[in-house]
Enzyme design. Structure first.
Site, short mmCIF file in Angstrom:
data_model
loop_
_atom_site.label_atom_id
_atom_site.label_comp_id
_atom_site.label_asym_id
_atom_site.label_seq_id
_atom_site.Cartn_x
_atom_site.Cartn_y
_atom_site.Cartn_z
N TYR A 51 0.67 -1.25 0.05
CA TYR A 51 0.00 -0.07 0.15
C TYR A 51 0.84 1.24 -0.11
CZ TYR A 51 -4.45 -2.65 0.37
OH TYR A 51 -5.26 -3.56 0.11
N GLY A 83 2.90 3.70 -1.61
CA GLY A 83 3.12 4.25 -3.13
C GLY A 83 1.49 4.36 -3.71
N GLY A 113 -1.84 3.77 -5.31
CA GLY A 113 -2.66 2.36 -5.31
C GLY A 113 -2.33 1.53 -4.16
N HIS A 132 -3.68 5.06 5.75
CA HIS A 132 -3.79 6.63 5.03
C HIS A 132 -4.48 6.46 3.76
CE1 HIS A 132 -1.51 9.93 2.71
NE2 HIS A 132 -1.59 10.32 3.80
N ASP A 133 -4.31 5.38 3.06
CA ASP A 133 -5.34 5.44 1.71
C ASP A 133 -6.57 5.52 1.98
OD1 ASP A 133 -2.79 5.06 0.36
OD2 ASP A 133 -3.22 2.97 -0.36
N ASP A 192 -2.45 13.02 7.19
CA ASP A 192 -1.01 12.83 6.95
C ASP A 192 -0.34 12.90 8.19
OD1 ASP A 192 -1.42 12.97 4.34
OD2 ASP A 192 -0.82 14.95 3.76
#
Length: 145
Positions: A53, A55, A57, A73-74, A119
């Site tokens: 995960y 990077g 996508g 985070h995604d 973040d």
């Protein structure tokens, strides 16, 4: 016009056309990079192709605690996209860094504050999670099921 001047003019035009095709880095990504550097000791580049995960996508099951930080985070960014007009890739926010402490300073309940909190949480998570160099550049088809 002298031939040498014409050559210089053509060279400048060609250079500008080439530069126009280079997309700018999203400002939010620059802020996230700076937060990562504030909160931890590893360079932000250490997380670019880590696990399933970290990077662009992601798929499958996170391979470890650090990869779970990226997964979370995604998901946080996915939630941010549900806020009307909130685009995690371009929306900027305000924060302070007194290494290693990060403080989001935008008004609560705003897109900017939501993204900053995403973040900030990820940067702190990265700093505390163990780093396994074997999980860099892994095959997503093999390891991310």
């Amino acid at each position: 016009m002298y031939p040498a001047h014409l050559l210089v003019l053509v060279a400048v035009c060609v250079s500008l056309l080439g530069a126009a095709n280079i997309p700018p880095q999203p400002l939010n990504l620059i802020q996230f990079k700076n937060m990562i550097q504030c909160a931890g000791t590893r360079p932000w580049t250490a997380y670019v192709n880590y696990g399933c995960y970290c990077g662009k996508g992601g798929s499958g099951t996170p391979v470890d605690e650090l990869d779970r930080c990226c997964y979370t985070h995604d998901n946080c960014y996915n939630e941010a996209e549900k806020i009307p007009g909130c685009n995690p890739n371009i929306k900027t926010y305000s924060y302070t860094c007194t290494e290693p402490n990060l403080t989001c300073t935008d008004t609560a309940d705003t897109c900017a504050r939501f993204l900053c909190d995403c973040d900030r949480t990820a940067a702190i998570c990265f700093a505390s999670a163990p780093y396994n160099s074997n999980n860099v550049m892994i095959s997503s088809s093999t390891n991310c099921q």
